[in-house]
Design a protein around this motif. Sequence first.
Motif, mmCIF file in Angstrom:
data_model
loop_
_atom_site.group_PDB
_atom_site.id
_atom_site.type_symbol
_atom_site.label_atom_id
_atom_site.label_comp_id
_atom_site.label_asym_id
_atom_site.label_seq_id
_atom_site.Cartn_x
_atom_site.Cartn_y
_atom_site.Cartn_z
ATOM 1 N N PHE A 52 0.112 -8.151 1.669
ATOM 2 C CA PHE A 52 0.109 -6.730 1.337
ATOM 3 C C PHE A 52 -0.892 -6.444 0.225
ATOM 4 C CE2 PHE A 52 4.407 -7.979 2.628
ATOM 5 C CZ PHE A 52 4.504 -7.246 3.798
ATOM 6 N N ASP A 53 -1.401 -5.235 0.208
ATOM 7 C CA ASP A 53 -2.299 -4.788 -0.854
ATOM 8 C C ASP A 53 -1.432 -4.259 -1.991
ATOM 9 O OD1 ASP A 53 -4.144 -3.692 -2.544
ATOM 10 O OD2 ASP A 53 -5.099 -2.416 -1.019
ATOM 11 N N TYR A 54 -1.200 -5.112 -2.967
ATOM 12 C CA TYR A 54 -0.313 -4.756 -4.068
ATOM 13 C C TYR A 54 -0.952 -3.781 -5.048
ATOM 14 C CZ TYR A 54 2.746 -8.342 -2.252
ATOM 15 O OH TYR A 54 3.581 -9.073 -1.434
ATOM 16 N N ASP A 55 -2.217 -3.400 -4.810
ATOM 17 C CA ASP A 55 -2.857 -2.373 -5.630
ATOM 18 C C ASP A 55 -2.478 -0.964 -5.171
ATOM 19 O OD1 ASP A 55 -4.139 -4.260 -7.225
ATOM 20 O OD2 ASP A 55 -5.906 -4.341 -5.919
ATOM 21 N N LEU A 56 -1.879 -0.878 -3.995
ATOM 22 C CA LEU A 56 -1.424 0.424 -3.491
ATOM 23 C C LEU A 56 -0.206 0.882 -4.281
ATOM 24 C CD1 LEU A 56 -1.654 -0.219 0.374
ATOM 25 C CD2 LEU A 56 -3.189 1.184 -1.013
ATOM 26 N N PRO A 57 0.113 2.153 -4.208
ATOM 27 C CA PRO A 57 1.344 2.631 -4.856
ATOM 28 C C PRO A 57 2.570 1.898 -4.288
ATOM 29 C CG PRO A 57 -0.025 4.488 -4.155
ATOM 30 C CD PRO A 57 -0.647 3.243 -3.599
ATOM 31 N N ASP A 58 3.572 1.715 -5.134
ATOM 32 C CA ASP A 58 4.774 0.965 -4.754
ATOM 33 C C ASP A 58 5.393 1.458 -3.454
ATOM 34 O OD1 ASP A 58 4.467 -0.599 -6.968
ATOM 35 O OD2 ASP A 58 6.041 0.388 -8.150
ATOM 36 N N GLU A 59 5.418 2.767 -3.255
ATOM 37 C CA GLU A 59 6.031 3.322 -2.034
ATOM 38 C C GLU A 59 5.303 2.854 -0.783
ATOM 39 O OE1 GLU A 59 4.597 5.795 -4.367
ATOM 40 O OE2 GLU A 59 6.355 5.337 -5.588
ATOM 41 N N GLU A 60 3.979 2.797 -0.851
ATOM 42 C CA GLU A 60 3.193 2.355 0.300
ATOM 43 C C GLU A 60 3.384 0.857 0.562
ATOM 44 O OE1 GLU A 60 -0.884 3.719 0.677
ATOM 45 O OE2 GLU A 60 -0.410 5.412 -0.662
ATOM 46 N N VAL A 61 3.457 0.074 -0.488
ATOM 47 C CA VAL A 61 3.690 -1.366 -0.338
ATOM 48 C C VAL A 61 5.070 -1.589 0.275
ATOM 49 C CG1 VAL A 61 3.972 -3.569 -1.554
ATOM 50 C CG2 VAL A 61 2.141 -2.001 -2.225
ATOM 51 N N GLU A 62 6.086 -0.883 -0.221
ATOM 52 C CA GLU A 62 7.442 -1.020 0.319
ATOM 53 C C GLU A 62 7.501 -0.631 1.787
ATOM 54 O OE1 GLU A 62 10.267 1.011 -2.189
ATOM 55 O OE2 GLU A 62 9.517 -0.039 -3.969
ATOM 56 N N LYS A 63 6.797 0.443 2.153
ATOM 57 C CA LYS A 63 6.771 0.873 3.556
ATOM 58 C C LYS A 63 6.110 -0.199 4.425
ATOM 59 C CE LYS A 63 5.374 4.529 6.660
ATOM 60 N NZ LYS A 63 4.672 5.782 6.862
ATOM 61 N N ALA A 64 4.986 -0.743 3.949
ATOM 62 C CA ALA A 64 4.298 -1.803 4.697
ATOM 63 C C ALA A 64 5.198 -3.028 4.831
ATOM 64 C CB ALA A 64 2.985 -2.167 4.011
ATOM 65 N N MET A 65 5.905 -3.384 3.758
ATOM 66 C CA MET A 65 6.828 -4.530 3.804
ATOM 67 C C MET A 65 7.925 -4.300 4.837
ATOM 68 S SD MET A 65 7.400 -5.498 -0.174
ATOM 69 C CE MET A 65 6.311 -6.598 -1.035
ATOM 70 N N GLU A 66 8.432 -3.091 4.891
ATOM 71 C CA GLU A 66 9.500 -2.776 5.844
ATOM 72 C C GLU A 66 9.005 -2.886 7.284
ATOM 73 O OE1 GLU A 66 12.153 1.081 7.015
ATOM 74 O OE2 GLU A 66 11.888 0.663 4.863
ATOM 75 N N VAL A 67 7.808 -2.355 7.534
ATOM 76 C CA VAL A 67 7.245 -2.392 8.888
ATOM 77 C C VAL A 67 7.002 -3.841 9.328
ATOM 78 C CG1 VAL A 67 5.194 -1.801 10.264
ATOM 79 C CG2 VAL A 67 6.257 -0.081 8.797
ATOM 80 N N VAL A 68 6.341 -4.616 8.478
ATOM 81 C CA VAL A 68 6.049 -6.013 8.823
ATOM 82 C C VAL A 68 7.351 -6.799 8.933
ATOM 83 C CG1 VAL A 68 4.970 -8.148 7.993
ATOM 84 C CG2 VAL A 68 3.723 -5.988 7.865
ATOM 85 N N GLY A 69 8.276 -6.565 8.014
ATOM 86 C CA GLY A 69 9.564 -7.253 8.056
ATOM 87 C C GLY A 69 10.319 -7.015 9.352
ATOM 88 N N GLN A 70 10.300 -5.767 9.818
ATOM 89 C CA GLN A 70 10.970 -5.457 11.094
ATOM 90 C C GLN A 70 10.295 -6.179 12.253
ATOM 91 O OE1 GLN A 70 10.816 -1.150 11.150
ATOM 92 N NE2 GLN A 70 12.937 -0.985 10.434
#
Length: 185
Positions: free
Chosen positions: A133-151
Amino acid sequence: MPNQALEQTRDGVLRYGESVGCELLNFFVSPKTMNNNEFSDYWAFLVEKKYSTHAALSSDERIFYAANAFRGSVPRSGLVGYFENTECDEIRDAHHALETLGLFESLRLLRDAQDIVLNGKSLPENNQCISVFDYDLPDEEVEKAMEVVGQRLREIEGELYLQDEATYDSLCRFADERGLRVPKG
């Protein structure tokens, strides 16, 4: 096409046979003899050798190490954790190890997970860990990306859990065939 049969002999050895006309061709699958304690001791030896002594692992040791590291990483930190905490060369070793051990379903699952994590790109040639993940993005965007990939990875992780016993048994047989044990002395 010849008929295939699986039989167990009196001494517990599994025998695969193919009948070709009246002739029976036999293939033997030896039972694993490495026990849980030997497995744990050997794993500890490999980890010590790799990280404390920094001695190079032999090709057989690398196969055992990479397959078992993959096997153990998924329950501990999931596939995202595996890719973020594992150097690319070790991931390549895991591909080779799973193929060598005949664990083709686990290899397929690793490839599928890698395809998701890398978004279809090839594994980098460098020997660094991957930043999923691009941890330079805002936390909300990182969390959303984590959720999508996690699913997307959840089903693969579930399938990998079902492969654990087969992987363990293959590692034990491989260790038996190659004489892999903690050196005496």
